[in-house]
Design a protein around this motif. Structure first.
Motif, short mmCIF file in Angstrom:
data_model
loop_
_atom_site.label_atom_id
_atom_site.label_comp_id
_atom_site.label_asym_id
_atom_site.label_seq_id
_atom_site.Cartn_x
_atom_site.Cartn_y
_atom_site.Cartn_z
N THR A 73 20.18 33.67 -10.01
CA THR A 73 21.13 32.40 -9.88
C THR A 73 21.61 31.99 -11.19
O THR A 73 20.80 32.06 -12.18
CB THR A 73 20.66 31.54 -9.15
OG1 THR A 73 21.47 30.20 -9.14
CG2 THR A 73 19.19 30.92 -9.99
N TYR A 74 22.86 31.45 -11.47
CA TYR A 74 23.37 31.34 -12.81
C TYR A 74 24.20 29.98 -12.35
O TYR A 74 24.84 29.81 -11.40
CB TYR A 74 24.35 32.43 -13.35
CG TYR A 74 23.92 33.47 -13.96
CD1 TYR A 74 23.30 33.75 -14.97
CD2 TYR A 74 23.71 34.49 -12.79
CE1 TYR A 74 22.62 35.00 -15.49
CE2 TYR A 74 22.66 35.94 -13.20
CZ TYR A 74 22.54 36.09 -14.52
OH TYR A 74 21.93 37.31 -14.97
N VAL A 75 24.17 29.01 -13.30
CA VAL A 75 24.86 27.98 -13.57
C VAL A 75 25.73 27.77 -14.81
O VAL A 75 25.11 27.65 -15.93
CB VAL A 75 23.93 26.91 -13.43
CG1 VAL A 75 24.86 25.32 -13.44
CG2 VAL A 75 23.39 26.59 -11.99
N TYR A 76 27.18 27.68 -14.68
CA TYR A 76 27.88 27.62 -15.89
C TYR A 76 28.46 26.17 -15.86
O TYR A 76 28.86 25.53 -14.73
CB TYR A 76 29.11 28.50 -15.60
CG TYR A 76 30.11 28.23 -16.75
CD1 TYR A 76 30.23 29.11 -17.85
CD2 TYR A 76 31.15 27.48 -16.82
CE1 TYR A 76 31.29 29.08 -18.85
CE2 TYR A 76 32.17 27.09 -17.49
CZ TYR A 76 32.18 28.22 -18.70
OH TYR A 76 33.00 28.04 -19.63
N PHE A 77 28.60 25.53 -16.88
CA PHE A 77 29.06 24.20 -17.08
C PHE A 77 29.64 24.07 -18.74
O PHE A 77 29.10 24.64 -19.50
CB PHE A 77 27.69 22.99 -17.14
CG PHE A 77 26.73 23.52 -17.91
CD1 PHE A 77 26.58 23.05 -19.42
CD2 PHE A 77 25.72 24.37 -17.63
CE1 PHE A 77 25.56 23.46 -20.15
CE2 PHE A 77 24.62 24.94 -18.56
CZ PHE A 77 24.52 24.44 -19.90
N GLY A 78 30.69 23.14 -18.41
CA GLY A 78 31.46 22.79 -19.89
C GLY A 78 32.93 22.66 -19.74
O GLY A 78 33.48 22.68 -18.66
#
Length: 436
Positions: A274-279
């Protein structure tokens, strides 16, 4: 943020006989433990296992790998695609890896050289260049520094850098540090199509980054887990989107390969991630305007002749705003691949893939719609250097005005675009690699 990139390497504990890969490349039978960066098969994270086409290396190749540690490769991907809508512009809207239809297209040609971390040689190096219709499509959305006043090189040069990264894997802690241009770890499906079970890629795969520019740290943990953190330019961008970087965190788990009992052959393995990208993906740097994207996938290898995979994503843009400015995406796919014939120099695989994606506010594809698709692929691999494929794909869009180009209608805002599309692809992919 300066042009850096995400790590695309296997951890020190991975097999030294295999090249690393970040993204899950769903493809024919597997070489476990960190193969890919151009091997064929689902391989999402440096530590995960996944199907790969070059899973039966010769004894000479194995010996060369053990003695050397370097791998060089060249490849070419050519296809002819029939599109039932016969668009005059020949464009498969929304598709990067196979953007041209109703013509013979050279989608991708490239060359790579790499050195994965191995015992006694903890350093990491990858350099690759590619070109073709798929590369042009992939980088078509790259921002131009300076906007309309930007001139000269820009993405016209950077787009040909397929991979370009260096790093080190600390021998005792097994911590990996790397920076450069790398294949992104999110989603299932490699940009280099010979790694995939199907020739065309999913809608989900064409949303998450195929490449990232930044730096990464990855730490293997007990019980098959690995934790990684990334600092990147943006959601698939060589150039600076703004003055602040974005982040990506990931957690993967792999149950080690277990030999199967006769009459089956090969190994069984399971990988989850699982990966979470934010920005910030625009000029505003406020947290309420960030893109937040959650990607989760799983791969199960029943043995070396049958594998299953699944992916599902959820993305929210301008996440701090709960009103009309918020956008939502969710979607994913199921994959199944089986080997129906395997001889000394030939192998035939069949793969099927249903999928569905909701781009509720048109954030990614420009239209509020569901995209529902089904794909079936027959793959013939010859002599570990040639892959011949035949594929049928059906796409349906729920957009009121349609989504797919047809005949003279080749603009996104044209009235009367098609809601359905049938495509047939005949592809030929050849590659040659050696170890030194």
């Amino acid at each position: 943020m300066p042009l850096l990139a995400c790590l695309l390497t296997s951890p020190p504990a991975a097999s030294e006989d295999q090249a690393p890969s970040e993204r899950v490349d769903v493809a024919p039978p597997v070489t476990h433990a960190g193969d890919n960066s151009n091997a064929d098969g689902p391989t999402k994270s440096a530590s995960t296992s996944a199907p790969a086409d070059d899973s039966h290396p010769t004894p000479e190749a194995d010996e060369a790998k053990r003695k050397g540690g370097w791998q060089a490769e060249v490849f070419v991907d050519v296809a002819w695609g029939f599109n039932s809508n016969s668009p005059n512009n020949h464009v498969y809207r929304g598709m990067f890896t196979n953007p041209r239809t109703n013509e013979l297209a050279v989608n991708n040609v490239g060359a790579f050289i790499r050195h994965p971390a191995r015992e006694g040689q903890p350093w990491i190096f990858e350099l690759g260049f590619h070109a073709g219709a798929a590369v042009d499509a992939l980088t078509s959305g790259e921002p131009i520094p300076g906007g309309d006043d930007g001139k000269f090189a820009g993405s016209e040069v950077f787009k040909h850098i397929a991979l370009g990264n260096v790093g080190i894997a600390l021998p005792k802690a097994k911590t990996v540090f790397a920076a450069g241009v790398f294949e992104g770890p999110m989603g299932i499906g490699s940009f280099w199509t010979r790694h995939n079970w199907n020739y065309t890629t999913t809608w989900e795969s064409n949303l998450v980054p195929y490449y990232l520019a930044g730096a990464k740290i990855a730490q293997p943990l007990p019980a098959g887990f690995e934790l990684s953190g990334w600092v990147v330019n943006g959601f698939q961008s060589y150039a600076d989107l703004n003055s602040a970087p974005s982040g990506l965190v990931g957690l993967t788990w792999t149950r080690g390969p277990t030999p199967v009992s006769s009459p089956r052959s090969g190994e069984t393995a399971l990988s989850l991630a699982t990966y979470v990208y934010f920005g910030p993906e625009g000029t505003s740097l406020e947290a309420k305007d960030w893109l937040v994207y959650w990607d989760t996938w799983a791969i199960y290898d029943f043995d070396d002749h049958f594998s299953l995979a699944a992916v599902w994503d959820l993305g929210v843009d301008r996440a701090g705003r709960a009103n009309e400015l918020q956008s939502l995406y969710t979607g994913g796919a199921l994959f199944a691949r089986g080997t129906v014939f395997e001889g000394k120099h030939a192998k035939v695989d069949l793969a099927v893939r249903p999928e569905a994606s909701l781009d509720r506010d048109g954030r990614f594809f420009g239209v509020d719609q569901w995209l529902i698709s089904g794909t079936g692929t027959a793959s013939l691999q010859l002599y570990d250097h040639l892959l011949v494929r035949a594929e049928y794909r059906y796409d349906h869009s729920t957009a009121t005005n349609g989504f797919f180009y047809q005949h003279e209608l080749g603009g996104d805002d044209d009235v009367g675009l098609a809601t359905d599309q049938h495509t047939v692809f005949l592809s030929l992919t050849g590659w040659w690699d050696f170890f030194f």
